[in-house]
Write a protein that holds these residues in place. Structure first.
Motif, PDB file in Angstrom:
ATOM      1  N   SER A 249       3.957  -6.136  -2.619  1.00  0.00           N
ATOM      2  CA  SER A 249       2.924  -5.346  -3.280  1.00  0.00           C
ATOM      3  C   SER A 249       1.543  -5.564  -2.669  1.00  0.00           C
ATOM      4  N   ARG A 250       0.543  -5.969  -3.452  1.00  0.00           N
ATOM      5  CA  ARG A 250      -0.796  -6.146  -2.873  1.00  0.00           C
ATOM      6  C   ARG A 250      -0.757  -7.201  -1.762  1.00  0.00           C
ATOM      7  N   LYS A 253       0.470  -5.596   1.303  1.00  0.00           N
ATOM      8  CA  LYS A 253      -0.592  -4.859   2.005  1.00  0.00           C
ATOM      9  C   LYS A 253      -1.356  -5.849   2.901  1.00  0.00           C
ATOM     10  N   GLU A 287       0.763   6.274  -6.622  1.00  0.00           N
ATOM     11  CA  GLU A 287      -0.636   5.824  -6.544  1.00  0.00           C
ATOM     12  C   GLU A 287      -1.393   6.555  -5.423  1.00  0.00           C
TER      13      GLU A 287
END
Ligand code: GTR
Length: 409
Positions: A249-250, A253, A287
């Motif tokens: 997830s983040r 990234k 998103e």
């Protein structure tokens, strides 16, 4: 009408595939100078300018600092994980900025394996949350209260009861070392706490605020991943040339941005990295750029916000960042229960990057459409669409271990 559709695109999460591609995607074989790329030489000559477009428009520019750092090995257990591994806890200190938190690394090295490759990645809730072991350092740094359980995290600080709270599935250390790999992880909040004021205690703030608007938390986390690799390069028990950077997830990234910038990482694994990760930004599905920038204003560069309702004018898209990983192996995984991350957008991002892998004569995916659930495809470039939720779990790790055994070892 154009205005209305822009508004819809940017602020609302669309889940209708027939509406998902309103804009064209940049061609990966067209250089930043507009010329066609036909050779590896032309691609590599273009690499730096392309990376800079991502820095300029999405993540911000990582300042070039020759920081003095030193490593302290705090604790070593020679019989960890049921005797299968050596556990080390190492802190990276920054000599020029003693006010910065050290990056505290939890490291497991498999016993009886010569020069093991290593998985490197950040975690969300502290090293101590990953396995119930009172010997593991518990972070004192600020932490998001994901669980809304005040017996575990209170006033944004971890409590003793949070030991092992994340469960072993996200970082199944014993499975990883049993497969012959070392593994290193650190809490992302050691590098920068994940909230809008977090930059104040991170390198972004400490270097005098002058860079604060040009790089975001993603950039800081990616920078921190490279510092972990700096340590690994000094550890004779590990093959640092075989470091696989992985993130969910983040943090997927951040790992993506780290792998693109720092070619010492030998491979990259994206676990549901979604928007601002592997998913294509110009797709309107799940998103959007505007949603992510509004919810997490501290993650990306200030300039990225300019594209909030103007994503068509973004000069690049995320498949070109996948191309910047080439020719290194890449694994991208999506989940059925995580449409927010746009699984098709993640899959298409690899497909659109493949011409660059082809330049290097790397094997690309035979499939042109996303496979059904739980059927991994590919070899050097790999993809799966798992059933279940937004999470990094044992199924994911089993595939990553197979992948790493085949393409890295
Ligand atoms: C979500 C965010 C995603 C992803 C996720 C996570 O709220 O919208 O982009 O980063 O958090 O990190 O779990």
């Amino acid at each position: 009408l154009v205005l209305i559709s822009n508004l819809c695109f940017s602020q609302i999460a669309n889940y209708d595939e027939s509406k998902a591609s309103p804009y064209p995607f940049p061609d990966v074989l067209t250089g930043v100078d507009g010329k066609k790329i036909i050779t590896i030489k032309q691609w590599e000559a273009n690499r730096w300018a392309l990376l800079n477009l991502f820095a300029e428009n999405v993540y911000g520019t990582t300042p070039k600092l020759a920081l003095k750092q030193h490593f302290v090995i705090n604790k070593t257990q020679i019989d960890a994980l049921n005797g299968k591994a050596i556990q080390k806890q190492v802190s990276v200190f920054f000599d020029d900025y003693p006010q910065l938190s050290p990056i505290n690394i939890l490291l497991y090295v498999p016993k009886g394996v010569e020069n093991p490759p290593i998985f490197i990645g950040l975690n969300f809730e502290g090293n101590h949350s990953l396995i119930a072991d009172t010997a593991i350092y518990m972070t004192k740094n600020w932490m998001i209260d994901f669980r809304k359980d005040s017996t575990i995290i209170k006033n944004n600080r971890a409590l003793e009861a949070s030991r092992g709270a994340a469960g072993i599935e996200t970082w199944p250390f014993e499975k990883i070392v049993s497969a012959g790999f070392a593994v290193a992880t650190a809490y992302c909040g050691d590098i920068e706490p994940d909230y809008s004021e977090g930059w104040k205690t991170s390198l972004r703030g400490v270097i005098g605020n002058r860079e604060v608007n040009t790089w975001g938390a993603m950039g800081a986390w990616a920078w921190g991943l490279s510092r972990i690799l700096d340590y690994v390069e000094t550890d004779k028990d590990i093959d640092s040339k075989k470091a696989i950077v992985v993130g969910h997830s983040r943090l997927g990234k951040a790992a993506f941005w780290a792998a693109a910038q720092d070619t010492r990482f030998a491979a990259y694994i994206s676990n549901e990295s979604g928007e601002g990760g592997v998913a294509l930004s110009k797709r309107w599905y799940g998103e959007t750029v505007e949603i992510i920038n509004k919810n997490f204003p501290h993650w990306f560069s200030e300039k990225f916000k300019f594209y909030n309702n103007n994503v068509a004018s973004l000069p690049i898209d995320q498949h070109q960042l996948v191309a910047l990983i080439a020719p290194r192996p890449i694994y991208v995984s999506s989940a059925e229960g995580d449409q927010w991350s746009d699984p098709t957008g993640e899959f298409l991002s690899i497909k659109k990057a493949e011409p660059i892998y082809q330049l290097y004569h790397r094997k690309t995916l035979a499939e042109s459409a996303r496979p059904p659930v739980n059927q991994p495809i590919g070899s050097y470039i790999r993809y799966h669409y798992r059933s279940g939720k937004h999470y990094m779990n044992l199924y994911d790790w089993e595939q990553y271990l197979k992948f790493a055994a085949e393409v890295i070892r």
